[in-house]
Design a protein around this motif. Structure first.
Motif, short mmCIF file in Angstrom:
data_model
loop_
_atom_site.label_atom_id
_atom_site.label_comp_id
_atom_site.label_asym_id
_atom_site.label_seq_id
_atom_site.Cartn_x
_atom_site.Cartn_y
_atom_site.Cartn_z
N LEU A 231 0.66 -1.25 0.00
CA LEU A 231 0.10 -0.02 0.07
C LEU A 231 0.90 1.29 0.06
CD1 LEU A 231 -2.24 -1.23 3.02
CD2 LEU A 231 -2.83 -1.26 0.55
N SER A 232 0.43 2.44 -0.54
CA SER A 232 0.98 3.73 -0.57
C SER A 232 0.20 4.78 -0.30
CB SER A 232 1.93 3.71 -1.93
OG SER A 232 1.09 3.57 -2.84
N PRO A 233 -0.02 5.07 0.91
CA PRO A 233 -1.25 5.71 1.19
C PRO A 233 -1.09 7.28 0.73
CG PRO A 233 -0.72 4.80 3.34
CD PRO A 233 0.26 4.27 2.23
N VAL A 234 0.22 7.85 0.39
CA VAL A 234 -0.08 9.41 -0.06
C VAL A 234 0.92 9.42 -1.12
CG1 VAL A 234 -0.69 10.26 2.10
CG2 VAL A 234 1.80 10.06 1.57
N THR A 235 1.42 8.51 -1.53
CA THR A 235 2.72 8.76 -2.86
C THR A 235 1.71 9.22 -4.11
OG1 THR A 235 3.89 7.56 -4.24
CG2 THR A 235 1.86 6.59 -4.32
N PRO A 236 2.29 10.21 -4.65
CA PRO A 236 1.82 11.05 -5.81
C PRO A 236 2.29 10.39 -7.23
CG PRO A 236 3.48 12.45 -4.95
CD PRO A 236 3.71 11.15 -4.27
N ALA A 237 2.92 9.17 -6.91
CA ALA A 237 3.39 8.32 -8.16
C ALA A 237 2.20 8.06 -9.02
CB ALA A 237 4.04 7.16 -7.64
N ASN A 238 2.38 8.17 -10.32
CA ASN A 238 1.30 7.80 -11.53
C ASN A 238 -0.02 8.43 -10.97
OD1 ASN A 238 2.95 5.95 -12.83
ND2 ASN A 238 2.80 4.47 -11.18
#
Ligand code: 8OZ
Length: 367
Positions: A231-238
């Motif tokens: 999971l990546s709760p806050v990544t702006p990736a993609n």
């Protein structure tokens, strides 16, 4: 007080230490088939407590970049079997990351040149990689089409089938479901990419439904103890974004708690970038507490920009596993280097994506 070098159990997985090789895309598998050099690459890194493979497409539709591996055909599974045999011969443990990119794809990579699929027909402000004549080029992702609800059970089935093939045919110790970094499952979770008005959009419960259905189907196929999730709760990736990530992800981990997963893998901050984002605050301790309070017993794996002191502190403070990404590209013997306080080789960015053996299996060890 546990240290990085103490063994740990993650579900069914008995791990020799708490240092994990994070999933790392390398674009060296034309026709989605891992090559013999891929077995060498993972074998060289087998002293990690756990290896997580590069993201691996569960179907042709789930592919979004040139030369990434797959898990959906005999040749792909045979290629992976050579990898798992090599890692197991060195006493290592390896899980495969199950990937569906959703809208992060390009018509040139899709079956019959069709549109990539997504929860909603919203184009990501993101790029993907096409390799033509050996040259990697960045291109804008194509406009996706919204999946019809009737197509979702088929995708759920594809994840479960890939998990079963991974364990039964390709010899993996388990799988990691890729629900991070703005790919299909994360697209369903986050509001900016999901404006559906059916049971799979709107409320947090609805947006989480697809990820939870996929995870339950995978655990039904191979067992929760062989299943992890990223999971990546806050990544702006993609181009991923949600206005209320804390409530969303606390709900997700509460729902995951009864599935007896091997581990929960959390990217803290921006993938491969800053760990703190001023405009996207997030309380990871509260996330872990939500999982534990709901009865979740899986190992808690953290990732993003860890060095040795940070990793030691994290383990002391109750994180079970620390995943290292780029340092593992450049340091096949990273575990030894951490143990002996040896310097780390720098990663060569030019050979990260695509290419051959150089920058892949020729990084030096301490010896
Ligand atoms: C870098 C390049 C291509 C794909 C991710 C699978 O971010 C990836 C990826 C990373 O999870």
């Amino acid at each position: 007080m546990p240290t990085l070098f103490d063994p740990v159990k993650a579900g069914d997985l008995d791990l020799a230490n708490r240092i994990v090789m994070a999933p790392l895309t390398r674009n060296r598998s034309p026709d989605a088939i891992p090559k013999p050099m891929t077995a060498t690459y993972y074998e060289q890194r087998a002293t990690a407590g756990l290896l997580i493979t590069e993201a691996t497409a569960v179907s042709h539709q789930g592919q979004g970049y040139s030369d990434v591996p797959g898990l959906y055909g005999t040749e792909q599974l045979d290629g992976w079997k050579k990898v798992t045999d090599a890692v197991h011969a060195k006493g290592g443990k390896i899980v495969v990351q199950l990937w569906h990119v959703g809208r992060i794809s390009h018509v040139d990579l899709q079956p019959d040149g069709g549109k990539p699929v997504a929860p909603s027909a919203i184009t990501a402000k993101a790029k993907t990689v096409l390799i033509k004549d050996g040259q990697a080029t960045f291109v804008e992702t194509s406009e996706p089409r919204a999946l019809d609800a009737s197509e979702l059970p088929g995708i759920v089935h594809t994840f479960a089938a890939a998990a079963r093939n991974a364990v039964e045919t390709a010899g993996f110790d388990g799988v990691e479901i890729h629900a991070a970094n703005g790919y299909l499952l994360d697209q369903f979770l986050k509001r900016d990419s999901n404006v559906r008005t059916d049971d799979y959009g709107g409320s947090i419960e609805n947006r989480a439904r697809f990820t939870l259905e996929v995870t339950r189907a995978v655990t039904d196929a191979i067992g929760g103890g062989k299943t992890g999730i990223r999971l990546s709760p806050v990544t702006p990736a993609n181009d991923a974004h949600d206005e209320h990530p804390q409530a969303l992800f606390e709900y997700v981990v509460q729902q995951l708690a009864p599935l007896h997963l091997a581990y929960i893998h959390v990217i803290e901050g921006a993938t491969g970038g800053p760990r703190e984002l001023d405009d996207r605050p997030f309380d990871y301790e509260a996330l872990k507490a939500a999982y534990r309070t709901a009865g979740g017993k899986g190992a808690w794996m953290v990732n993003n920009g860890y060095d040795k002191p940070m990793a030691e502190t994290a383990v002391k403070e109750g994180d079970d596993l620390i995943a290292f990404g780029r340092p593992f590209i450049a340091n096949p013997d990273l575990v030894r280097r951490i143990r002996e306080n040896a310097p780390w080789n720098e990663v060569d960015k030019a050979t990260m994506y695509g290419g051959g053996e150089h920058g892949y299996i020729d990084y030096p060890t301490l010896d």
